[in-house]
Design a protein around this motif. Structure first.
Motif, PDB file in Angstrom:
ATOM      1  N   ILE A 179       0.838  -1.207   0.000  1.00 43.82           N
ATOM      2  CA  ILE A 179       0.000   0.000   0.000  1.00 43.82           C
ATOM      3  C   ILE A 179       0.872   1.255   0.000  1.00 43.82           C
ATOM      4  CG2 ILE A 179      -1.726   1.292   1.339  1.00 43.82           C
ATOM      5  CD1 ILE A 179      -2.811  -1.470   2.293  1.00 43.82           C
ATOM      6  N   VAL A 180       1.934   1.227   0.780  1.00 43.35           N
ATOM      7  CA  VAL A 180       2.857   2.371   0.831  1.00 43.35           C
ATOM      8  C   VAL A 180       3.460   2.639  -0.541  1.00 43.35           C
ATOM      9  CG1 VAL A 180       5.156   3.014   1.647  1.00 43.35           C
ATOM     10  CG2 VAL A 180       3.406   2.272   3.281  1.00 43.35           C
TER      11      VAL A 180
ATOM     12  N   ARG B  92       2.295   1.891  -3.430  1.00 43.30           N
ATOM     13  CA  ARG B  92       1.262   2.378  -4.346  1.00 43.30           C
ATOM     14  C   ARG B  92       0.876   3.834  -4.055  1.00 43.30           C
ATOM     15  NH1 ARG B  92      -2.099  -1.548  -6.983  1.00 43.30           N
ATOM     16  NH2 ARG B  92      -1.204  -3.622  -6.887  1.00 43.30           N
ATOM     17  N   MET B  93       0.753   4.202  -2.784  1.00 42.75           N
ATOM     18  CA  MET B  93       0.432   5.592  -2.449  1.00 42.75           C
ATOM     19  C   MET B  93       1.573   6.516  -2.894  1.00 42.75           C
ATOM     20  SD  MET B  93      -2.461   4.894  -1.035  1.00 42.75           S
ATOM     21  CE  MET B  93      -3.161   6.448  -0.461  1.00 42.75           C
ATOM     22  N   THR B  94       2.788   6.002  -2.859  1.00 38.94           N
ATOM     23  CA  THR B  94       3.948   6.837  -3.182  1.00 38.94           C
ATOM     24  C   THR B  94       4.099   7.036  -4.679  1.00 38.94           C
ATOM     25  OG1 THR B  94       5.013   6.021  -1.176  1.00 38.94           O
ATOM     26  CG2 THR B  94       6.427   7.109  -2.789  1.00 38.94           C
TER      27      THR B  94
ATOM     28  N   CYS C  41       1.826   7.072  -6.749  1.00 39.56           N
ATOM     29  CA  CYS C  41       0.718   7.946  -7.160  1.00 39.56           C
ATOM     30  C   CYS C  41       1.117   9.423  -7.070  1.00 39.56           C
ATOM     31  CB  CYS C  41      -0.489   7.618  -6.287  1.00 39.56           C
ATOM     32  SG  CYS C  41      -1.641   8.920  -5.968  1.00 39.56           S
TER      33      CYS C  41
ATOM     34  N   HIS D  95       4.067  -4.299  -7.599  1.00 41.63           N
ATOM     35  CA  HIS D  95       2.969  -3.426  -7.183  1.00 41.63           C
ATOM     36  C   HIS D  95       3.059  -2.059  -7.853  1.00 41.63           C
ATOM     37  CE1 HIS D  95       0.815  -5.953  -4.299  1.00 41.63           C
ATOM     38  NE2 HIS D  95       1.985  -6.544  -4.142  1.00 41.63           N
TER      39      HIS D  95
ATOM     40  N   GLU E 146       1.474  -2.749 -11.329  1.00 33.65           N
ATOM     41  CA  GLU E 146       0.008  -2.871 -11.324  1.00 33.65           C
ATOM     42  C   GLU E 146      -0.628  -1.514 -11.031  1.00 33.65           C
ATOM     43  OE1 GLU E 146      -2.857  -6.426 -10.015  1.00 33.65           O
ATOM     44  OE2 GLU E 146      -2.414  -5.117  -8.330  1.00 33.65           O
TER      45      GLU E 146
ATOM     46  N   LEU F 227       0.580   1.421 -11.766  1.00 31.08           N
ATOM     47  CA  LEU F 227       0.675   2.276 -12.949  1.00 31.08           C
ATOM     48  C   LEU F 227      -0.379   1.880 -13.990  1.00 31.08           C
ATOM     49  CD1 LEU F 227       4.567   2.532 -13.423  1.00 31.08           C
ATOM     50  CD2 LEU F 227       3.035   4.343 -12.631  1.00 31.08           C
TER      51      LEU F 227
ATOM     52  N   PRO G 143      -4.659   1.836 -11.324  1.00 26.84           N
ATOM     53  CA  PRO G 143      -4.382   2.471 -10.031  1.00 26.84           C
ATOM     54  C   PRO G 143      -5.487   2.292  -8.996  1.00 26.84           C
ATOM     55  CG  PRO G 143      -4.786   4.131 -11.732  1.00 26.84           C
ATOM     56  CD  PRO G 143      -4.831   2.809 -12.417  1.00 26.84           C
ATOM     57  N   MET G 144      -5.102   2.225  -7.741  1.00 27.21           N
ATOM     58  CA  MET G 144      -6.071   2.225  -6.655  1.00 27.21           C
ATOM     59  C   MET G 144      -5.727   3.237  -5.558  1.00 27.21           C
ATOM     60  SD  MET G 144      -5.365  -1.224  -4.346  1.00 27.21           S
ATOM     61  CE  MET G 144      -5.178  -2.492  -5.585  1.00 27.21           C
TER      62      MET G 144
END
Lengths: 257, 257, 257, 257
Positions: C74-75, C77-79, C81, C231, C234, C236, C239-240
């Protein structure tokens, strides 16, 4: 062995009984006299701000400290949950996301303004310059930075407030005028209200303070580090990271069950 | 699906036309009125400092901003050299090293003081408590945090200066007394001068400000983020990272040539 | 100027036409002959694994690559973004949380085993040693690492599988026996089934491979770096991060509306 | 409350007794059968490599693991020195610098090749395409990525070795041909020898393996994480960070003494 370039720093140096920072004696000239915000100004610009600069710079910087449950705050919280012994790593992880999408738009707005107007003392037709900027950004397919907001409508309240503080202290010059003119022009061309947002106001006012655009992101980084410490603390006292993890995992893998 | 704990933050929230931080309205109560340092105090303690607290907290915080070519500063410079487009990652990398060895000693000193003296209003025999602390730390083989310094001899000048500022503002209470007594006692037992250093003074004064010990490292993290931005800037203007790399590589692999 | 200690590395060095890593020539001895997993073994232990070691080490390492929507994922992915231009910073942010809580338990289990049994060739009463470990951990209030699992019940399937692979290749020695005996003993004392989990199995098998406990966390760090890149990809493509942010913000500030 | 997009991941999911990764059962299909390098290929491309792809991918990946005392390695060492309890943060800090300058050039070369030749099966005049690429890069003032080397002269030995391995396994197609043609053409236009370097060879071979260019940096990130763990270990056993710090500080502040 190649001839080496001499290493050189002029930020700080120490002797047995003194610490010098940007030419000032830490104990004598800074401690008890200079606030943390003014120290940040010193670190960025090599000199202490005068009283009016201090008011404007601090007003600008506090905007950037805390934005609630941003991606960065979530990152810091998820990280402290796995490594509670390493608060610094949790703040570091949160800072890593301050890139082109969020804090970068502030940098882009400042670059736009300072590139269009390299000399703030020059005589220019602000409206014409704004028109040229908007046309150029639109024709190159870029989003114009510093205007509009997806939550704060019709107006991001931080922008007029920062402009007011800048004006009260004598920092409402050509960059502020240009930023407002860009917003007006973009609104006219695109047929909707696109007022200057916090990002644009910060970019304009930082430019008035003569802070080079390639440093502007740094104000966001330092301010947000302060805010992320507060998220570490709240997460330690009243955690939510495991809940977020459970919620995300459950939703994101539901179709495989 | 398990019953979920409700997520909850009380740091900040927004509506279309307001941003609230720790119960204060950002535009009305903070911008133009609260400096960056006082904002940091608000983020750490949930309330604004009064004038004397502000003077002491800011004096304490500025000590932590800039220490010259520390490992953290070198890290930030080496990182910006490889990823000049990601200033935030360079600052983040620098913060990652603020662990148990450097910033952690401040945390240890604050924990020592606050654990020994949970209620600052309690009547205690400071000298006896100091003796007990020193004996206990020595018998468990730990280094006593907050005393002595390898460069600043005989005295780290930041410590007496911070103690003076604390005293002028009414924050020279039992934690300051205990920290000094620990230094005296350790010096006596070990037969050498071990005055309170900056780390110990900060720990004591933060305790006087009622900042919990497990937050103290956070002051270092936020302050150093400010300083690391200055190192990014100097490195961008006048780089040394490639020289450091060449020097280290050459020396460290010389025996293989 | 103080006399300096000589810098020295023995990991890698280069000349104009060769690159040497741990004494091997990269182009001649490694490329085309050594897989990435065996290269990791070389980096950790200073020698290439034999075929059986390679099978066991790779089986152990692949367990750690991917765990789905963990806090680290999750970290990352948030980064990405916020900073899509800095994939390396997103992976770095994700790694920052691999501390005492998640990957650290593997380290703790390995330390427990290697401390209790410093010499794997020594004659020992495994059952007695296990009893002693469980009593000591319980009396000091620590959770016994490497046993039980909150999701995988009754048995974490990775543990028996790794033990089987270790046995097939001759690496089912005293550390595996001790880990199993600790799980049995803890189950008996606590009156519930607490089989060895993946963490415990990895710790035991890494110990059989003579990997020092203070390196074990590193296997998790390197393996997870691989998973976090997946991650990034995926995120990119699909996105979630913004959804997670919106969901968290909405829930966590609902009581202020 | 706005309608939310459904969160969705297809990388991994778990039940009580299974863990699935990219559609494969971890215990049954991966452990004991798939090496760490092939697992990385699976994570990047959603399928396991065949034997020839595995040989080429692993040969490519091992190049990126270890480059000696790079800026990243120095960063990791400086960081572990301040936070020895947080190995993961030291590796993370080291990864933060893998940006546009070092690992990014690999990405740029891959983008150049894949953009010029979106369909590897298309009939093209490689020499003409190379000429066009070199002219276009030169006229836009960019450095052509993937060619020349400041240390390895006349030839970076990793490039021909990787090309040989690719050829032996049937992966010497149009991207390899184009990369070589670009190097030839650039050498001709600039009047000096500019052979393909490791970066260019990796970019070309990764393109042959159909790895999208925006993923290529990720191979560097995962491989370097392995190498940085080795630097953590050497630093813990035989430290140099404090020496580097002392040396840098002394040299960089000498002019202030």
């Amino acid at each position: 062995m190649a001839k080496r370039k001499q290493l050189r720093t002029d930020i700080s140096w120490s002797t047995e009984d003194t610490i010098t920072i940007k030419g000032l004696d830490l104990c004598r000239d800074i401690m008890g006299k200079v606030s943390l915000g003014d120290m940040a100004f010193l670190e960025l610009t090599d000199r202490l701000p005068d009283e009016r600069e201090s008011r404007v710079f601090n007003a600008l910087a506090v905007i950037l400290v805390e934005h609630g449950m941003t991606p960065s705050a979530i990152v810091t919280r998820m990280t402290i949950c796995g490594a509670p012994e390493a608060m610094q790593a949790a703040v570091a992880a949160g800072l890593n996301g301050l890139g082109s999408v969020f804090v970068g738009s502030m940098e882009n707005a400042a670059r736009l303004l300072q590139t269009a107007l390299p000399d703030p003392a020059a005589e220019v037709d602000i409206a014409a310059l704004a028109r040229q900027i908007v046309e150029q950004e639109r024709s190159s397919g870029r989003t114009i930075p510093g205007i509009g907001h997806h939550i704060h409508k019709p107006v991001d309240p931080r922008a007029p407030r920062l402009f007011d503080i800048a004006e009260e202290n004598g920092f409402s010059g050509p960059y502020v005028a240009l930023m407002k003119a860009v917003a007006d022009e973009a609104g006219r061309q695109l047929g909707k209200s696109l007022p200057v947002n916090a990002t644009g106001a910060i970019a304009a006012v930082a430019s008035e303070l003569q802070i080079p655009w390639d440093i502007v992101r740094g104000i966001g980084v330092m301010a947000r580090a302060i805010g992320l410490v507060a998220h570490v603390l709240e997460e330690l006292r009243d955690p939510m990271a495991r809940e977020i993890k459970a919620m995300v995992e459950e939703q994101a893998t539901a179709h495989h069950r």
